[in-house]
Write an enzyme that holds these catalytic residues in place. Structure first.
Site, mmCIF file in Angstrom:
data_model
loop_
_atom_site.group_PDB
_atom_site.id
_atom_site.type_symbol
_atom_site.label_atom_id
_atom_site.label_comp_id
_atom_site.label_asym_id
_atom_site.label_seq_id
_atom_site.Cartn_x
_atom_site.Cartn_y
_atom_site.Cartn_z
ATOM 1 N N PRO A 12 -24.614 -49.680 73.823
ATOM 2 C CG PRO A 12 -22.502 -48.687 73.815
ATOM 3 C CD PRO A 12 -23.823 -48.659 73.120
ATOM 4 C CG MET A 13 -27.342 -49.978 77.673
ATOM 5 S SD MET A 13 -29.132 -50.244 77.672
ATOM 6 C CE MET A 13 -29.293 -51.480 76.359
ATOM 7 C CB CYS A 95 -18.928 -43.933 80.490
ATOM 8 S SG CYS A 95 -19.330 -44.658 82.099
ATOM 9 C CG HIS A 166 -26.398 -39.501 75.875
ATOM 10 N ND1 HIS A 166 -26.285 -40.436 76.880
ATOM 11 C CD2 HIS A 166 -27.544 -38.823 76.143
ATOM 12 C CE1 HIS A 166 -27.320 -40.323 77.709
ATOM 13 N NE2 HIS A 166 -28.087 -39.339 77.268
ATOM 14 N NE ARG A 229 -31.816 -45.275 80.564
ATOM 15 C CZ ARG A 229 -32.226 -44.155 81.120
ATOM 16 N NH1 ARG A 229 -32.751 -44.171 82.334
ATOM 17 N NH2 ARG A 229 -32.127 -43.012 80.466
#
Length: 331
Positions: A12-13, A95, A166, A229
Site C-alpha cells: 500500500p502506497m 507509517c 518492513h 516502489r
C-alpha cells in the site's frame, strides 16, 4: 478465517496504489495481492465511500489497509470493507509520518502492542475475512528483536496469523517519512528469525526488495514478500510473478498488450469523470529500459492532462515505442 499464504504482494502506497494503479498492475499479474492506499477510519466511516472504496472486480485479489487506533471505529470500518468485497483488512502499524502520529496510529503503535492486540481482536470479531498487520521491526530507541518478538506474540494471541514486517526501524523524530524508507538499516535477518521462532505464523517481508530474484531468495526464509516502489517505478517487474510464485502456465502479456488491455478501462474512467492523467500517471514506467520509453513518457506527460484527452492519447504514445518481441527478464 485464517489468511492463506500470499507469496507476493504490492505494498500500500499513499497517492500511488489507487484503483487506477491497481487495475493497471492487474493487467500484468493476475494473482499478486494488491493493496489500497491506507484509509483512515474517519474517511471510511464519514467519507465518500464510492470514491474511497470503489474498485473493479478485475482488481481481485485486493486488500484494504486501514489506519486507526479506536477498536469500535476499526471494527465498523472492517465491516464496511468486508461488505464492499475486500479480501483482507490490514492494520497500518508502520507509517511514520507526523500526520499519522498525531492521529495515534501507524508506527507509533509499535509502542503499544497491547492496544494493537485489542484493535485486531475487535476487527476479527467483526468480520470473517482475514485481519492482518503491517509493522516495522521497532521504533526510535527500542531494541529491535525484543520489540518485534513481543509485539508479534501479543498480537498473534488475539488471532492474527499474518504479519507483514518492513525490516527497518522507524524513527518518529528526526527523519522524514521518505528518509524512514531509506536511512534506517535493513534487518532482514530479524524477519527471517521471526519466522524461524514462530513457524505457525504467516510472515511476509518488506523493505528494499527490488527484483523477483530477490523475492525468491527471501521466500526460502519467509512466507511472503511485499514489494513497493520498485514495482511502481518498473511495473513490468510483475510480468513473471504468476509463473514464478503462483503456478501460472500462461505466458505473460507483452507491454503493448498491457496497454491495449487498459484502453477500455481508460474509456470507462473518462465516462466516470476521471481525467486521463489519473490513469496514465501510473503507466509511465511500463517501458522502462526499452527504446521509445522516453517518448512514451513525454507524450503522456504532455497530453494526458488536456481537457477531453482519452484513449487516443495512449494509442499515439504507444506508436512511439518500437514494437519488438519481448522476453521476460528475470526481475
Amino acid at each position: 478465517m485464517p489468511s492463506r499464504p500470499m507469496p507476493l504482494c504490492v505494498a500500500p502506497m499513499m497517492d500511488w496504489t489507487d484503483r487506477n494503479c491497481r487495475y493497471f498492475h492487474r493487467q500484468i499479474s493476475q494473482h499478486t495481492l494488491l493493496y489500497t492506499e491506507m484509509l483512515t477510519t474517519g474517511a471510511v466511516l464519514h467519507g465518500d465511500r464510492e470514491r474511497l472504496l470503489g474498485y473493479e472486480a478485475a482488481e481481485h485479489p485486493v486488500a484494504i489497509q486501514l489506519g486507526g487506533s479506536e477498536p469500535e471505529a476499526l471494527a465498523e470500518s472492517a465491516r464496511i470493507a468486508e461488505s464492499w468485497g475486500y479480501a483482507e483488512v490490514n492494520l497500518n502499524v508502520g507509517c511514520p509520518s507526523d500526520r499519522v502520529q498525531s492521529g495515534r496510529f501507524g508506527a507509533c503503535l509499535m509502542a503499544e502492542p497491547e492496544l494493537v492486540a485489542r484493535l485486531v481482536g475487535a476487527m476479527r470479531a467483526a468480520v470473517k475475512i482475514p485481519v492482518t498487520v503491517k509493522s516495522r521491526i521497532a521504533i526510535d530507541e527500542m531494541e529491535e528483536w525484543s520489540t518485534l518478538e513481543r509485539f508479534v506474540r501479543l498480537v498473534a494471541a488475539e488471532g492474527c496469523t499474518r504479519f507483514i514486517v518492513h525490516a527497518r526501524k522507524a524513527w518518529l523524530q528526526g527523519l522524514s517519512p521518505k528518509e524512514n524508507r531509506d536511512v534506517p538499516p535493513l534487518r532482514y535477518d530479524l524477519v527471517h528469525r521471526l519466522k524461524q521462532e514462530l513457524p505457525h505464523l504467516d510472515i511476509s517481508i518488506n523493505g528494499g526488495i527490488k527484483t523477483l530474484d530477490a523475492a525468491a531468495e527471501h521466500l526460502a526464509h519467509v512466507d511472503g514478500v511485499m514489494i513497493g516502489r520498485a514495482v511502481y517505478e518498473n511495473p513490468y517487474l510483475l510480468a513473471d510473478a504468476d509463473r514464478r510464485f503462483f503456478g501460472g502456465q500462461e505466458a505473460p502479456r507483452e507491454r503493448h498488450e498491457v496497454v491495449e488491455a487498459m484502453l477500455p478501462y481508460i474509456e470507462r474512467s473518462r465516462q466516470r469523470g476521471a481525467p486521463l492523467s489519473a490513469v496514465t500517471r501510473h503507466m509511465l514506467g511500463l517501458f522502462q529500459g526499452l527504446p521509445g520509453a522516453r517518448a512514451w513518457r513525454r507524450h503522456l506527460s504532455e497530453n494526458a492532462h488536456k481537457p477531453g484527452a482519452g484513449p487516443e492519447v495512449v494509442v499515439a504514445a504507444l506508436a512511439k515505442v518500437r514494437r519488438e518481441p519481448e522476453a521476460v527478464v528475470a526481475a
